[in-house]
Motif scaffolding. Sequence first.
Motif, short mmCIF file in Angstrom:
data_model
loop_
_atom_site.label_atom_id
_atom_site.label_comp_id
_atom_site.label_asym_id
_atom_site.label_seq_id
_atom_site.Cartn_x
_atom_site.Cartn_y
_atom_site.Cartn_z
N SER A 536 7.87 -2.13 0.55
CA SER A 536 6.53 -1.55 0.52
C SER A 536 5.48 -2.47 -0.08
N HIS A 537 5.89 -3.48 -0.82
CA HIS A 537 4.91 -4.35 -1.49
C HIS A 537 4.72 -5.67 -0.76
N ASP A 538 5.28 -5.82 0.42
CA ASP A 538 5.16 -7.08 1.15
C ASP A 538 4.67 -6.86 2.57
N ILE A 539 4.59 -7.94 3.32
CA ILE A 539 4.09 -7.92 4.70
C ILE A 539 5.17 -8.48 5.61
N PHE A 540 5.32 -7.87 6.80
CA PHE A 540 6.35 -8.30 7.74
C PHE A 540 5.73 -8.43 9.14
N LEU A 541 6.26 -9.37 9.89
CA LEU A 541 5.87 -9.56 11.29
C LEU A 541 7.07 -9.25 12.16
N SER A 546 7.43 -7.42 24.10
CA SER A 546 6.15 -6.95 24.64
C SER A 546 5.00 -7.00 23.65
N VAL A 547 5.28 -6.87 22.35
CA VAL A 547 4.21 -6.79 21.37
C VAL A 547 4.70 -7.32 20.02
N CYS A 548 3.74 -7.80 19.20
CA CYS A 548 4.04 -8.26 17.83
C CYS A 548 3.35 -7.33 16.85
N TYR A 549 4.11 -6.78 15.91
CA TYR A 549 3.55 -5.88 14.91
C TYR A 549 3.38 -6.61 13.58
N LEU A 550 2.18 -6.62 13.00
CA LEU A 550 1.95 -7.14 11.65
C LEU A 550 1.89 -5.93 10.72
N TRP A 551 2.97 -5.73 9.97
CA TRP A 551 3.17 -4.52 9.17
C TRP A 551 2.75 -4.77 7.72
N PHE A 552 1.80 -3.95 7.23
CA PHE A 552 1.33 -4.06 5.84
C PHE A 552 1.93 -2.94 5.02
N GLY A 553 2.72 -3.30 4.00
CA GLY A 553 3.24 -2.29 3.07
C GLY A 553 2.12 -1.71 2.21
N LYS A 554 2.36 -0.49 1.71
CA LYS A 554 1.32 0.20 0.93
C LYS A 554 0.92 -0.58 -0.33
N GLY A 555 1.85 -1.33 -0.89
CA GLY A 555 1.57 -1.99 -2.16
C GLY A 555 1.04 -3.41 -2.04
N CYS A 556 0.82 -3.92 -0.83
CA CYS A 556 0.35 -5.31 -0.70
C CYS A 556 -1.14 -5.41 -1.02
N GLY A 573 0.95 -16.24 17.72
CA GLY A 573 -0.33 -16.49 18.38
C GLY A 573 -1.33 -15.40 18.04
N GLU A 574 -2.13 -14.97 19.03
CA GLU A 574 -3.20 -14.01 18.76
C GLU A 574 -2.80 -12.57 19.06
N ASN A 575 -1.73 -12.36 19.81
CA ASN A 575 -1.38 -11.02 20.28
C ASN A 575 -0.60 -10.26 19.20
N LYS A 576 -1.33 -9.70 18.21
CA LYS A 576 -0.69 -8.98 17.11
C LYS A 576 -1.32 -7.59 16.99
N GLU A 577 -0.47 -6.63 16.68
CA GLU A 577 -0.95 -5.26 16.45
C GLU A 577 -0.73 -4.94 14.98
N THR A 578 -1.82 -4.64 14.26
CA THR A 578 -1.71 -4.34 12.84
C THR A 578 -1.19 -2.92 12.65
N VAL A 579 -0.18 -2.78 11.79
CA VAL A 579 0.45 -1.48 11.52
C VAL A 579 0.48 -1.27 10.01
N LEU A 580 0.02 -0.11 9.54
CA LEU A 580 0.08 0.24 8.12
C LEU A 580 1.31 1.07 7.86
N GLU A 581 1.90 0.88 6.69
CA GLU A 581 3.08 1.65 6.31
C GLU A 581 2.77 3.15 6.38
N GLY A 582 3.63 3.89 7.05
CA GLY A 582 3.43 5.33 7.22
C GLY A 582 2.73 5.69 8.51
N GLN A 583 2.18 4.68 9.22
CA GLN A 583 1.47 4.97 10.48
C GLN A 583 2.10 4.18 11.65
N GLU A 584 3.40 3.90 11.56
CA GLU A 584 4.07 3.07 12.56
C GLU A 584 4.24 3.85 13.89
#
Length: 858
Positions: A536-541, A546-556, A573-584
């Motif tokens: 929850s305190h880090d970031i994951f790709l 088909s798609v790349c998710y950039l996942w932000f944990g609540k504690g970052c 590259g540029e094709n990234k979808e930002t995802v917040l923890e709890g809204q995946e």
Amino acid sequence: MDVNKGLPAIDSHRDLHVWIIENLRMEPVPEKAYGNFFEEHCYIVLHVPQSLKATQGACSDLHYWAGKEAGAEAQDAAEAFVQQLQEALGGATVQHREAQGHESDCFRSYFRPGIIYRRGGLASALTHVETNLYNIQRLLHVQGRKHVSATEVELSWSSFNKGDIFLLDLGKVMIQWNGPETSIPEKARGLALTCSLRDRERGGRAQIGVVDDEVEATDLMRIMEAVLGCRVGNLPATRPDKSVNQLQKASVRLYHVCEKDDDLVIQELATCPLTQDLLREEDYYILDQGGFKIYVWQGRLSSLQEKKAAFSRALGFIQAKGYPTYTNVEVVNDGAESASFKQLFQSWSTKQRGNKSFGRLSKSIQVRPDVGKLQSRPELAAQLRMVDDASGKVEVWCIQDLGRRPVDPKRHAQLCAGNCYLVLYAYQRMGHVQYILYLWRGHRATTRDVKALNCNAEELDLMYQGALVQEHVTMGNEPPHFLAIFQGQLVVFQGHTGHDGKEQPAPATRLFHVQGTDSCNTRTMEVPARASALNSHDIFLLVTASVCYLWFGKGCSGDQREMARTAVSAVSGENKETVLEGQEPPGFWEALGGRAPYPGNKRLPEDVSGFQPRLFECSSHMGHLVLTEMVFFSQEDLDKYDIMLLDTWQEIFLWLGEAASKWKKEAVDWGQEYLKTHPAGRSPATPIVVIKQGHEPPTFTGWFLAWDPYKWTNDQSYKEVVDGSLGAMPAICEITAELNDFQLSRGPSNGGADPLTLQTLKGSQDGSGNELQPGPKAGDASTNSHHSSPRPTIHGSLPRERLMHQAVEDLPEGVDPARKEFYLSDSDFQEIFGKSKEEFYSMAKWRQQQEKKQLGFF
């Protein structure tokens, strides 16, 4: 003073104070006698580091030393005085119990170049050492590696052995006999002690001779035989070395001490690795380091009665365990622990109890540092582990088929866990190009690749004429400067690069863990693509077909998010979808194989604020590492014959002296053994940095209070010192001539010299310290006409114009050309050199020669 009266005054401008216990009184020892200890006495030594005076709460060290012949009454008095001094100095004092021949490294570090054990007792403290006293005949047994000691032994060949050094002191002549099995470093350190004795006790006026080969040193051996008799039989072998190796020091046990129904109860509490939270401030503990050393820790709320009983309880523990009576004891107070005590624990925080840091450098940086100041502030470079702002030139090679293949600059920051890499960094410092070679090892690299990595590093080092600083780096433990080179865009993939330079086919789904807040601490590592790898305190790709998710944990934090967007550009590259923890979205969990529990706690960085840098000399005994610590270290502790280990906790530096570079491979092995056997359970992935003399980076020099880059410019080897400054010995020649004139005969019964011989030698030793004559007076009745007369000796002093800027052939007869300045009057010497002769001869030899060159006496 006696035990019931006031304490002696302590000079706040001096860091070292020494007192001798005489007639149950504390008497100050003259500074020129520091390092001399009489076996029948006890001493008290107080060290207050002047460099730490400005640091609030800086620790002092208080020792009481007992000679092997000291009586119980004197030892009790010394312990009582130490207790009084401890109360007067306050809690920020570490107490030590020292026994002759088994002193702690801390105690030995005060006395350079060595400790002298003197037989018997002392009539008066004021006659501890008399400068210019020549009526002396004694034999000193010199032992030790970095910490040298000399023990007065029987004046006989039976005292000698093949592996040690012996000093025959005859007043005006001092003969250092080196055993055939002694090493050059041992000879050099023995010679440093000999020169120190000459300068301190004879005002620099005694002549020194060195016996490295008895066949070649016939004159010196003739003098030794005149005093010791004719040697019969072979010398005994070297006595076994009793050095304590790191394996013995690795075992630690913590005991809780308390009183129950008037009985003292000592209960084992824990073994290694120890944690700081085991120590409670209302309690009292004994820490046993494998019987090598006993620590007593006193909580701040423990009773005064317990604190007064610290040494007696420790001695009772030593007796109960069956340890030797000389086992070293160190008593530390809560909040004023020594560096050696704190490093026995897995972690140590000065913030835990609200304490001040007692280290020479604070390692915690509260604000983002200005890397532009690294060039001018090596201490900042050391704290940040950054030699510069990482803007230098970079080359990267991948190890393949036992060779190295250059990596395309566009892919410099993309490494594979199954490979090893060499990263060469070049930067400018003080107008010169300097280099760091990083040896990066992936977790999945084969043993074959690791060996090839080291071999290729050595080849590069040869190409750069030994100028490369080599840092061994393990995947996941990259130092800040390594990460800064890649500007925070380092990505480590799980596969490996094939023979054609291409990576293995990538799986359809990959998960990357992004950690860091700036370019000096950000890395992106591929991890198993499953939900349990999230935090929850880090970031994951998460990369899918088909798609790349950039996942932000609540504690970052915002800094983490900003850095992550830049760091993952090389992967997605540029094709990234930002995802917040709890809204995946559902597709996110499907790609990870479904939901699963994952950690929500923040990974706190390792707190190293409580650890201080420590410097050790490395050697090996019976195949195991032996370390000698240089406490309160400085650049002076680094010698061309040394391999030194500097432990800053986050990195291990191995410094190779000019004459020790051939031991480079062993040095790396020693660094790894040090980490494996450390009682605190250190990570074997801690970076190891190998440095050669003259190529020190600021990340190393910044740990020293002062660093002179030109220190070794005029450094002489042991052979140069012996052949040069000790080469001309008129006094020794004169004594040899006298011995030849008398045609010495040996007594048949004991092999000793006859009375006439000893009287001749005694005559050569007698004399006032004010006489400027290095040997017996010319024209003595001992000179016979049938033998070539010795070189005439100068009486009194000579005018400066007959000595300054004069060639050897133009000097007055009898003048030693290697010591022309010696024949000046005291007043002329003071006027020309700006110091007395005693002060001049107490200086390092290279400094003496430098001044002599400048003033026309070389």
